[in-house]
Design a protein around this motif. Structure first.
Motif, PDB file in Angstrom:
ATOM      1  N   THR A 157       1.999   2.044  -3.458  1.00 23.58           N
ATOM      2  CA  THR A 157       0.904   2.516  -4.413  1.00 23.58           C
ATOM      3  C   THR A 157       0.940   4.177  -3.878  1.00 23.58           C
ATOM      4  O   THR A 157       0.668   4.793  -4.889  1.00 23.58           O
ATOM      5  N   LEU A 158       1.078   4.428  -2.812  1.00 24.77           N
ATOM      6  CA  LEU A 158       0.830   5.906  -2.590  1.00 24.77           C
ATOM      7  C   LEU A 158       2.073   6.519  -2.808  1.00 24.77           C
ATOM      8  O   LEU A 158       2.241   7.601  -3.610  1.00 24.77           O
ATOM      9  N   THR A 185      -1.345  12.473   0.076  1.00 21.99           N
ATOM     10  CA  THR A 185      -2.634  11.949   0.234  1.00 21.99           C
ATOM     11  C   THR A 185      -3.358  11.345  -0.895  1.00 21.99           C
ATOM     12  O   THR A 185      -3.147  11.770  -1.837  1.00 21.99           O
ATOM     13  N   ALA A 186      -4.122   9.806  -0.869  1.00 24.79           N
ATOM     14  CA  ALA A 186      -4.529   9.355  -2.017  1.00 24.79           C
ATOM     15  C   ALA A 186      -5.662  10.126  -2.383  1.00 24.79           C
ATOM     16  O   ALA A 186      -6.342  10.873  -1.662  1.00 24.79           O
ATOM     17  N   GLU A 187      -5.829  10.091  -3.622  1.00 27.45           N
ATOM     18  CA  GLU A 187      -6.717  11.215  -4.448  1.00 27.45           C
ATOM     19  C   GLU A 187      -8.184  10.760  -3.667  1.00 27.45           C
ATOM     20  O   GLU A 187      -8.935  12.061  -3.607  1.00 27.45           O
ATOM     21  N   ALA A 203       1.978   7.257  -6.659  1.00 29.95           N
ATOM     22  CA  ALA A 203       1.424   8.038  -7.075  1.00 29.95           C
ATOM     23  C   ALA A 203       1.780   9.611  -6.724  1.00 29.95           C
ATOM     24  O   ALA A 203       1.578  10.373  -7.476  1.00 29.95           O
ATOM     25  N   TYR A 204       2.424   9.620  -5.500  1.00 29.08           N
ATOM     26  CA  TYR A 204       3.152  10.957  -5.269  1.00 29.08           C
ATOM     27  C   TYR A 204       4.281  11.208  -6.294  1.00 29.08           C
ATOM     28  O   TYR A 204       4.324  12.440  -6.614  1.00 29.08           O
ATOM     29  N   GLU A 250       0.762  -1.089   0.005  1.00 30.55           N
ATOM     30  CA  GLU A 250       0.216  -0.019  -0.059  1.00 30.55           C
ATOM     31  C   GLU A 250       0.786   1.373  -0.042  1.00 30.55           C
ATOM     32  O   GLU A 250       0.725   2.366  -0.678  1.00 30.55           O
ATOM     33  N   ARG A 280      -6.774   0.644   5.981  1.00 34.80           N
ATOM     34  CA  ARG A 280      -6.090   1.004   4.493  1.00 34.80           C
ATOM     35  C   ARG A 280      -5.567   2.336   4.744  1.00 34.80           C
ATOM     36  O   ARG A 280      -5.914   3.257   5.341  1.00 34.80           O
ATOM     37  N   LEU A 295      -4.318   5.920   3.685  1.00 37.80           N
ATOM     38  CA  LEU A 295      -4.825   7.246   3.271  1.00 37.80           C
ATOM     39  C   LEU A 295      -3.845   8.142   2.699  1.00 37.80           C
ATOM     40  O   LEU A 295      -4.217   8.821   1.858  1.00 37.80           O
ATOM     41  N   GLY A 296      -2.673   8.166   3.165  1.00 39.83           N
ATOM     42  CA  GLY A 296      -1.657   9.113   3.174  1.00 39.83           C
ATOM     43  C   GLY A 296      -0.446   8.476   3.887  1.00 39.83           C
ATOM     44  O   GLY A 296      -0.435   7.886   4.633  1.00 39.83           O
TER      45      GLY A 296
END
Length: 160
Positions: free
Chosen positions: A21-22, A91-93, A25-26, A18, A64, A66-67
């Motif tokens: 994944t963050l 932070t996840a979108e 995305a960052y 997880e 989960r 979130l950020g």
């Protein structure tokens, strides 16, 4: 839609997928390609208790992520206290606008209060308007410092 922040905690080894994944995305947000070797080094540093690099995550009630927040503790020439440089905050979108960034920052500030840090500080791109709204609320506005960067080996321009 993701749920609200249930808590902020240090990153642990089982967060790897997880977190990644963050992290990816960052990196996409900032339009950078971080080599796999560097990402692996970052992960190892975060998990190494002897490293100055640390990480925390915000999670919902189901656990989960979130950020994320990565920070570096370092000495300071004007004080005997350590300073905390908040290097990465994301932070996840789907969780934006739900207090994730604020929770991560507040966690660092509270940790610093208990640990006796001199301050928590960070920077962001001038055009990162959404983040700057939060940062201005949390801090009361930027401190007026401007960041300059020179990479070792790059030519330094002579004064005219």
């Amino acid at each position: 839609m993701m749920t609200a922040v249930a808590g902020v905690r240090p990153i642990v080894a089982t967060d790897r997928m997880e977190w990644r994944t963050l992290w990816d995305a960052y990196c996409r947000f900032y339009k950078v390609e971080v080599p796999e070797r560097v990402t692996d080094t970052l992960w190892c540093r975060i998990l190494d208790p002897a490293s100055a690099v640390n990480g925390v995550v915000a999670a919902d009630a189901e656990g989960r992520l979130l950020g994320l927040c990565h920070y570096v503790l370092h000495p300071h020439t004007w004080s005997a206290q350590l300073l905390c440089y908040l290097e990465d905050l994301f932070t996840a979108e789907a969780a934006r606008g739900q207090g994730v960034g604020r929770a991560l920052i507040n966690h660092l500030v509270e940790t610093g209060r208990h640990a006796g840090w001199g301050r928590v500080y960070w920077h962001t791109e001038e055009t990162n308007a959404q983040a700057r709204i939060l940062y201005d609320k949390v801090t009361g506005g930027h401190d007026g410092f401007v960041r300059y960067t020179v990479r070792p080996g790059a030519p330094v321009t002579a004064a005219s």
